[in-house]
Design an enzyme around this catalytic site. Structure first.
Site, PDB file in Angstrom:
ATOM      1  CD  GLU A  41      83.066  54.224  29.389  1.00 21.27           C
ATOM      2  OE1 GLU A  41      84.206  53.403  29.548  1.00 21.27           O
ATOM      3  OE2 GLU A  41      82.330  54.317  28.347  1.00 21.27           O
ATOM      4  CD  GLU A  69      79.903  56.909  25.476  1.00 27.04           C
ATOM      5  OE1 GLU A  69      80.354  56.040  24.595  1.00 27.04           O
ATOM      6  OE2 GLU A  69      79.922  57.084  26.602  1.00 27.04           O
ATOM      7  CG  HIS A  78      82.002  49.389  26.757  1.00 24.67           C
ATOM      8  ND1 HIS A  78      81.553  49.890  28.170  1.00 24.67           N
ATOM      9  CD2 HIS A  78      83.136  50.470  26.389  1.00 24.67           C
ATOM     10  CE1 HIS A  78      82.161  51.027  28.432  1.00 24.67           C
ATOM     11  NE2 HIS A  78      82.930  51.304  27.431  1.00 24.67           N
ATOM     12  CD  GLU A 110      85.930  50.755  23.258  1.00 28.76           C
ATOM     13  OE1 GLU A 110      84.719  50.951  23.509  1.00 28.76           O
ATOM     14  OE2 GLU A 110      86.991  51.551  23.753  1.00 28.76           O
ATOM     15  N   GLY A 128      89.691  56.956  22.157  1.00 33.09           N
ATOM     16  CA  GLY A 128      90.478  55.863  21.700  1.00 33.09           C
ATOM     17  C   GLY A 128      89.723  55.012  21.065  1.00 33.09           C
ATOM     18  CB  ALA A 129      88.199  52.315  20.765  1.00 38.08           C
ATOM     19  CG  MET A 130      81.668  54.834  20.102  1.00 39.55           C
ATOM     20  SD  MET A 130      81.501  55.430  21.876  1.00 39.55           S
ATOM     21  CE  MET A 130      79.901  54.613  22.140  1.00 39.55           C
ATOM     22  CD  GLU A 131      80.919  52.317  24.706  1.00 41.59           C
ATOM     23  OE1 GLU A 131      82.262  52.666  24.261  1.00 41.59           O
ATOM     24  OE2 GLU A 131      80.345  52.783  25.469  1.00 41.59           O
TER      25      GLU A 131
HETATM   26  N1  BAL Z   1      82.569  55.003  25.473  1.00 37.33           N
HETATM   27  C1  BAL Z   1      83.491  55.768  24.906  1.00 37.33           C
HETATM   28  C2  BAL Z   1      84.643  55.218  24.791  1.00 37.33           C
HETATM   29  C3  BAL Z   1      85.323  54.028  25.717  1.00 37.33           C
HETATM   30  O1  BAL Z   1      85.005  54.068  26.927  1.00 37.33           O
HETATM   31  O2  BAL Z   1      85.253  53.003  25.271  1.00 37.33           O
HETATM   32 ZN    ZN Z   2      84.561  52.492  27.878  1.00 40.24          ZN
END
Ligand code: BAL
Ligand code: ZN
Length: 892
Positions: free
Chosen positions: A321, A122, A302, A299, A262-265
């Site tokens: 988001e 992403e 998401h 995450e 920070g992190a990715m879903e």
């Molecule tokens: N989708 C990028 C990271 C986050 O917002 O969880």
């Molecule tokens: Zn997010």
């Protein structure tokens, strides 16, 4: 660079069905073979087959079995777009690419971190792996085969379910993964390397079992329990609050040390910055523990809000988001449980919004929650899209009530599960599920800028009415001169002379209603009349911060102190204290400026000491300190003065040095005045026994440590002895860091010894060494030379985003008076670092580039120096699209 406009959105010419990928993983040369089935989209206007690709070596391209040749004009590649001008309605496309993960310093696409492979796709990283219709409205079912050397890469992970694994010749092995859900390419992920995991099988609400795993590097398994607990809590919470269960047999979290965000879903395979996974009392603070819970929740949530229902295009980013931040905020609040805990969480969230989003909304990068254009989408992962987006979602709940909001969510999933949709679709679900007209509410998505809400109260003693007049306006932002009125929920209460809430009756109503009423302001100016108001009340406005606006109301100091003492709305109790403190700080800042200008030789302190003493603030803080009925976490928030950045935003022309002197002066004089109470609170809020990060214990530590930080302002022996003792005795990172910070920011000796001791003890813990750098970059006596010297430290590297943020960003954004040194050396340093990062990691470089966003608000002398630094960056050859967009907009 090209600007992309929302109005130009066109449906994709081809829709995908299945994707099969094979990876031969090798750090230097990874081969990627992709087989993609697609069909022409009847809803599309165009006929060309369009794929995106960046930094790829194209080895082969076949369409329905036939090799395509660029020379023969079968396809063309220009500016990252591969176009096949004529293709049949149904195609099988085979694409072979060669990529070089070990040279990928952008950390987008496939890259290597500490010898292991990770991906970040992403928003548009997938196109650095293969040519692909890399846009969120093209979704496909993925099957992924990973092949690699078994000894070096024993663990091979991708999205979905592991369906096959086995050995290959030459010491290699393979794993085949199948994701049962259609997904856009931005949710693709793979991980390969030497990793270990903590795992657990849980019974889901549906009765199915799911395997949960947290993967980390060897040696970090003692730091995964909190992430695992947070994941389990997230799963339960989403069922309870929104009826949403986990849809997978396996859910994995993997921690990586080099990560831009920070992190990715990614579906079923969340990839996390180590900062938001690894925790134990020795290395993580209370804030870290809370952040990990929030990000793990974010995450995980998401999976429904983002993955099951995704975005049609990147302009709709806040669809997932804003909504998911709102969900993680609610999750964290529910995890604390108590009303006071919820209020503390709300205050924390609003502080972030005001500190970071309000300035963004007032600066050159201001954009609506749903932007109209961008040059580089990575620049729009902003506090506006995230945090203001979350406020917008929260306003639906405020307007519709919790049940109404839930009905809207249910309808949203009923309508759109498996689709890529827009913010308008979400708003329509909320409106339709509740039979409400929310058309005006659309302006929260389309208009940038923070609305100003001016309130006036008129009490008529004879008629016993109180008329509240609300007037809204919104400042111009880039590309948007005039704004239309917003639909603003204004939660209001009225306090009687004893500080009790009145039951409120609006004109026209037969009987009294609740003590907090949500007024709906839809016009530029509107009046609301309350009846049966026996005595002149004190209004408590915008309770719970019911809308992301700036509220102006002409409170007297006495009324603010009264609200601080009595308001039943905890947010507004805190808010009253902040207003009082802001007033005092602004007065002191003006006094500092006047003293400086008068050219007198007297020290500024003397001038400030001679100012008419204003006891209202000290008295109110004393009362708060001593009020044992109040949650310690809440008391800590009340005692924390508005930051220098917050004060800066209140000024017409920012004078960072005057603000700094004023705030320091106020902290010192409050410490002097409240010394006994601070000492008492420090002593009575110890947390003996084993460490626990629960909110109650964290709150006690927070209060104790804010008391310590005030006491350290006095530089007296007793206070410093407490700090040194705490530095010796602490059994957790929260207390350790607070003690070290107190020592570092005092005039006491022994700073370098304390720093060295800390470094030696935690040398092997990257996340703690980040804290060590931050502490020094934001220390009171730090200047640009301190930071420059630290960039030479063997542990420093610009290549690791966490480390870069810990030192460089912390200095540029978190130490305003040093960064804005009059000689302009801070800006020269900033320019150097932006330029250095631009070459290796444009995304991180562009973040740093934003430190000068507000340059036009500073004194002319500083402005001029900032302009020169901005121009220096602007003139740099090979400027990335990311940095160029930020700098161009700043200078526009
Ligand atoms: N989708 C990028 C990271 C986050 O917002 O969880
Ligand atoms: Zn997010």
């Amino acid at each position: 660079p090209q600007t992309i406009y929302r109005k130009d959105y066109a449906a994709p010419n081809y829709l995908a069905d299945t994707v099969e990928m094979g990876f031969d993983l090798d750090p230097a040369d990874t081969r990627v073979a992709t087989r993609l089935t697609m069909t022409r989209n009847p809803a599309a206007k165009g006929r060309e087959l369009v794929l995106f690709g960046e930094e790829l070596e194209l080895v082969a391209l076949r369409l329905n079995g036939k090799t395509l040749s660029q020379d023969k004009g079968d396809f063309r590649i220009a500016a990252g777009v591969l176009t096949i001008p004529t293709a049949p309605a149904s195609v099988e496309l085979e694409i072979e690419t060669l990529i070089h993960p070990d040279r990928n310093t952008s950390l987008m696409g496939l890259y290597v971190s500490n010898g292991n492979f990770f991906t970040q796709c992403e928003a548009e990283g997938f196109r650095k792996i293969t040519y692909f219709p890399d846009r969120p409205d093209v979704m496909a079912r993925f099957t992924v085969m990973l092949r690699a050397d078994k000894a070096r890469y024993p663990v091979l992970l991708s999205n979905g379910n592991l369906i096959e694994e086995g050995a290959l010749p030459d010491g290699r092995h393979y794993a085949k993964w199948e994701d049962p859900f259609k997904k856009p390419s931005y949710l693709f992920a793979l991980v390969a390397g030497q990793l270990v995991c903590q795992e657990e099988t849980v019974r889901l609400h549906s009765g199915r079992d799911a395997l949960l795993q947290v993967w980390v590097e060897e040696g970090n398994l003692d730091k995964t329990q909190h992430a695992m607990d947070s994941l389990k809590n997230s799963i339960d919470w989403d069922v309870e609050r929104f009826g949403l269960d986990l849809d997978l047999e396996r859910f994995m979290i993997v921690a990586v040390g080099d990560f831009n965000m920070g992190a990715m879903e990614n579906k079923g395979l969340n990839i996390f910055n180590t900062k938001f996974v690894l925790a134990n009392p020795r290395i993580a603070t209370d804030v870290d523990f809370a952040n990990i819970e929030a990000v793990v929740g974010h995450e995980y949530f998401h999976n429904w809000t983002g993955n099951r229902v995704t975005c049609r295009d990147w302009f709709q980013l806040s669809l997932k988001e804003g909504l998911t931040v709102f969900r993680d905020q609610e999750f964290s609040a529910d995890m604390i449980g108590s009303d006071s805990g919820r209020a503390v969480k709300r205050i924390d969230d609003v502080r972030v919004l005001r500190q970071a989003q309000f300035p963004e909304d007032a600066g050159p990068m201001a954009h609506p929650v749903r932007p109209d254009s961008y040059v580089e989408i990575n620049n729009f992962y902003t506090v506006t899209v995230y945090e203001k987006g979350a406020e917008v979602v929260r306003m639906y709940q405020t307007l519709l009530g919790r049940e109404g909001f839930r009905k809207g969510m249910d309808l949203y999933f009923e309508r759109h599960d498996g689709q890529a949709v827009t913010c308008d679709d979400f708003r329509a679900a909320m409106a339709d599920a509740n039979g409400r007209d929310l058309s005006q509410f659309e302006r929260w998505y389309s208009q940038a800028g923070t609305p100003l809400l001016q309130a006036a109260a008129d009490y008529d003693a004879k008629r016993k009415t109180l008329t509240l007049t609300l007037e809204q306006s919104c400042p111009a932002t880039p590309g948007q001169k005039k704004k239309q009125p917003f639909h603003i929920p204004v939660a209001v209460g009225l306090l009687d002379a004893q500080g009790r809430d009145l039951a409120l009756t609006l004109e026209g109503e037969k009987k009294a209603g609740a003590t907090t009423r949500v007024l709906e302001l839809t016009k530029a100016k509107q009046s609301f009349r309350f009846i049966n108001v026996d005595q002149k009340p004190v209004p408590s406005l915008l309770r719970g911060f019911s809308a992301p606006v700036v509220l102006q109301f002409d409170y007297s100091d006495a009324e603010l102190a009264f609200l601080m003492a009595h308001d039943s709305d905890a947010f507004n109790r805190w808010e009253a204290g902040q207003r009082l403190a802001t007033r005092r700080l602004l007065n002191l800042t003006v006094a500092v400026q006047a003293a400086r200008q008068s050219g007198h030789v007297v020290a500024v302190d003397t001038v400030l000491n001679n100012l008419q003493h204003d006891g209202a603030l000290a008295d109110a803080l004393r009362a708060t300190l001593q009020d044992e009925s109040l949650d310690p976490a809440f008391r800590e928030l009340v005692l924390t003065l508005p930051s220098e950045t917050m004060i800066a935003e209140q000024m017409e022309v920012i004078d960072p040095h005057a603000i700094h002197v004023a705030r320091q002066f106020l902290r010192r004089s409050l410490a002097r005045e409240l010394r006994d109470e601070l000492l008492a609170v420090y002593r009575s809020h110890q947390t003996p026994g084993a460490y626990s990060p629960d909110a109650a214990s964290a709150g006690r530590r927070a209060l104790k440590n804010v008391a310590l930080s005030y006491l350290a302002e006095l530089d007296d022996e007793e206070a410093m002895a407490l700090a040194r003792q705490q530095d010796e005795d602490a059994n957790n990172m929260t207390d350790r860091l607070a003690a070290l910070s107190a020592i570092l920011n005092s005039a006491a000796p022994g700073k370098s010894e304390a720093l060295q001791r800390f470094y030696t003890e935690f040398e092997q813990e990257a996340l703690v060494i980040d804290k060590w750098f931050t502490l020094q970059a934001t220390a009171r006596n730090a200047d640009v030379n301190t930071v420059r010297t630290l960039t030479e430290h063997p542990a420093f590297t610009l290549k690791n985003p966490n480390r870069a943020r810990s030192l460089i960003f912390s200095f540029c954004n978190g130490n305003p008076s040093a960064f804005h040194a009059l000689d302009g050396n801070g800006y020269a340093f900033w320019a150097e670092q932006v330029i250095a990062l631009n070459g290796s990691n444009p995304q991180v470089a562009a973040r740093l580039a934003r430190s000068l966003d507000r340059w036009r608000k500073y004194t002319p002398a500083l402005q001029e120096k900032m302009r020169l630094a901005l121009q220096q960056v602007a003139g740099t050859p090979k400027l990335s699209r990311d940095v160029a967009e930020v700098i161009t907009k700043a200078l526009a």
